[in-house]
Design a protein around this motif. Structure first.
Motif, mmCIF file in Angstrom:
data_model
loop_
_atom_site.group_PDB
_atom_site.id
_atom_site.type_symbol
_atom_site.label_atom_id
_atom_site.label_comp_id
_atom_site.label_asym_id
_atom_site.label_seq_id
_atom_site.Cartn_x
_atom_site.Cartn_y
_atom_site.Cartn_z
ATOM 1 N N CYS A 124 17.638 51.569 50.984
ATOM 2 C CA CYS A 124 18.911 51.007 51.418
ATOM 3 C C CYS A 124 20.006 52.069 51.307
ATOM 4 O O CYS A 124 19.755 53.229 50.961
ATOM 5 C CB CYS A 124 19.268 49.783 50.569
ATOM 6 S SG CYS A 124 19.448 50.154 48.804
ATOM 7 N N GLY A 125 21.238 51.656 51.574
ATOM 8 C CA GLY A 125 22.342 52.596 51.571
ATOM 9 C C GLY A 125 22.583 53.258 50.226
ATOM 10 O O GLY A 125 22.915 54.442 50.164
ATOM 11 N N TRP A 126 22.430 52.491 49.140
ATOM 12 C CA TRP A 126 22.640 53.080 47.814
ATOM 13 C C TRP A 126 21.665 54.227 47.584
ATOM 14 O O TRP A 126 22.047 55.274 47.066
ATOM 15 C CB TRP A 126 22.467 52.022 46.735
ATOM 16 C CG TRP A 126 22.720 52.563 45.353
ATOM 17 C CD1 TRP A 126 23.915 52.597 44.697
ATOM 18 C CD2 TRP A 126 21.762 53.165 44.476
ATOM 19 N NE1 TRP A 126 23.766 53.189 43.461
ATOM 20 C CE2 TRP A 126 22.459 53.548 43.303
ATOM 21 C CE3 TRP A 126 20.395 53.428 44.565
ATOM 22 C CZ2 TRP A 126 21.827 54.172 42.221
ATOM 23 C CZ3 TRP A 126 19.757 54.054 43.495
ATOM 24 C CH2 TRP A 126 20.472 54.416 42.336
ATOM 25 N N GLU A 127 20.417 54.036 47.989
ATOM 26 C CA GLU A 127 19.421 55.098 47.799
ATOM 27 C C GLU A 127 19.760 56.328 48.624
ATOM 28 O O GLU A 127 19.554 57.464 48.183
ATOM 29 C CB GLU A 127 18.031 54.568 48.154
ATOM 30 C CG GLU A 127 17.528 53.512 47.177
ATOM 31 C CD GLU A 127 16.308 52.791 47.683
ATOM 32 O OE1 GLU A 127 15.190 53.221 47.355
ATOM 33 O OE2 GLU A 127 16.476 51.776 48.414
ATOM 34 N N ARG A 128 20.281 56.127 49.826
ATOM 35 C CA ARG A 128 20.613 57.275 50.687
ATOM 36 C C ARG A 128 21.791 58.068 50.132
ATOM 37 O O ARG A 128 21.936 59.258 50.435
ATOM 38 C CB ARG A 128 20.919 56.784 52.109
ATOM 39 C CG ARG A 128 19.738 56.087 52.759
ATOM 40 C CD ARG A 128 20.055 55.584 54.158
ATOM 41 N NE ARG A 128 19.065 54.614 54.574
ATOM 42 C CZ ARG A 128 17.827 54.921 54.979
ATOM 43 N NH1 ARG A 128 17.467 56.190 55.043
ATOM 44 N NH2 ARG A 128 16.974 53.981 55.322
ATOM 45 N N SER A 129 22.634 57.431 49.325
ATOM 46 C CA SER A 129 23.756 58.152 48.724
ATOM 47 C C SER A 129 23.445 58.621 47.305
ATOM 48 O O SER A 129 24.271 59.276 46.670
ATOM 49 C CB SER A 129 25.016 57.270 48.714
ATOM 50 O OG SER A 129 24.815 56.116 47.927
ATOM 51 N N HIS A 130 22.248 58.277 46.789
ATOM 52 C CA HIS A 130 21.800 58.709 45.457
ATOM 53 C C HIS A 130 20.336 59.142 45.560
ATOM 54 O O HIS A 130 19.452 58.589 44.914
ATOM 55 C CB HIS A 130 21.937 57.573 44.438
ATOM 56 C CG HIS A 130 23.335 57.110 44.214
ATOM 57 N ND1 HIS A 130 24.005 56.279 45.090
ATOM 58 C CD2 HIS A 130 24.213 57.367 43.204
ATOM 59 C CE1 HIS A 130 25.220 56.045 44.617
ATOM 60 N NE2 HIS A 130 25.374 56.688 43.489
ATOM 61 N N LEU A 131 20.079 60.140 46.418
ATOM 62 C CA LEU A 131 18.706 60.508 46.762
ATOM 63 C C LEU A 131 17.876 60.893 45.549
ATOM 64 O O LEU A 131 16.731 60.429 45.391
ATOM 65 C CB LEU A 131 18.714 61.664 47.761
ATOM 66 C CG LEU A 131 19.250 61.366 49.167
ATOM 67 C CD1 LEU A 131 19.382 62.663 49.951
ATOM 68 C CD2 LEU A 131 18.342 60.388 49.889
#
Length: 211
Positions: A124-131
């Motif tokens: 999700c978006g959180w994962e894409r901003s905290h790779l």
């Protein structure tokens, strides 16, 4: 200059769930955070509120908006993903196992609540901003061991790369490296195995799957 959140709004942000970003506050506080772009109201019942990427940055850095050239910060709260090579030896006890399991279940719930189609099989978006943290959590939840202090011994290490949408995963044991690749693929990541030109060591390049 953007006006900083009020003290009451900061308390709501700071007490958000450390993994999912789910918020608890009065309707007025939540609505104010939505207007500022720091939170969003989920369209499906029970219509909970969650931090946006900007809201996560406020909680993690204390400043509104993306800081220029700032290093990626680990998620704050009771749980922090082990990326490998931390100064303290990795905790492998039952309490840590429960924390990892709970964090992973929370992340799957965040996927369900924030992916447009409710899918839990892709990041999700959180994962894409905290790779780095997201990949490390997937590996630890998959039963892999993070590297301990120093450079000796096995264990994974997840590191940022010059590519904005990819992380590198290092593991000196070839079989363990391939097992890491399988775990990340099952968690919804695209994974490729590469060779470091100077050392000839193998490593993984992983990026979140979009579809």
């Amino acid at each position: 200059m953007t006006r900083p959140p009020t003290a009451a709004q900061r308390r709501v942000i700071d007490t958000a769930d450390p993994v999912t970003g789910r918020l608890r506050g009065t309707p007025a506080q939540l609505a104010a955070l939505v207007r500022r772009g720091l939170a969003f109201r989920h369209p499906r019942p029970p219509h909970d509120h969650f931090l946006t990427p900007a809201g996560h940055r406020v909680r993690e850095t204390g400043a509104e908006g993306p800081p220029e050239s700032a290093p990626e910060q680990p998620a704050t709260g009771v749980f922090t993903a082990r990326t490998g090579g931390e100064e303290e030896p990795p905790d492998t006890g039952p309490a840590r196992a429960r924390e990892v399991r709970g964090a992973w279940q929370g992340l799957l719930e965040l996927r369900r609540m924030t992916n447009a189609d409710g899918a839990t099989d892709r990041p999700c978006g959180w994962e894409r901003s905290h790779l780095v943290q997201a990949a490390a959590l997937a590996l630890e939840a998959g039963g892999h061991r993070p590297a301990g202090p120093g450079d000796d011994g096995g264990g994974y290490r997840v590191r940022a790369t010059p590519q904005p949408d990819a992380v590198a995963v290092h593991e000196p044991d070839g079989a363990a490296l391939r097992a890491c690749a399988l775990t990340l693929e099952r968690a919804g990541w695209h994974v490729g195995e590469h060779t470091e030109p100077r050392t000839r060591s193998r490593y993984l390049l992983a990026s979140p799957r979009k579809v």
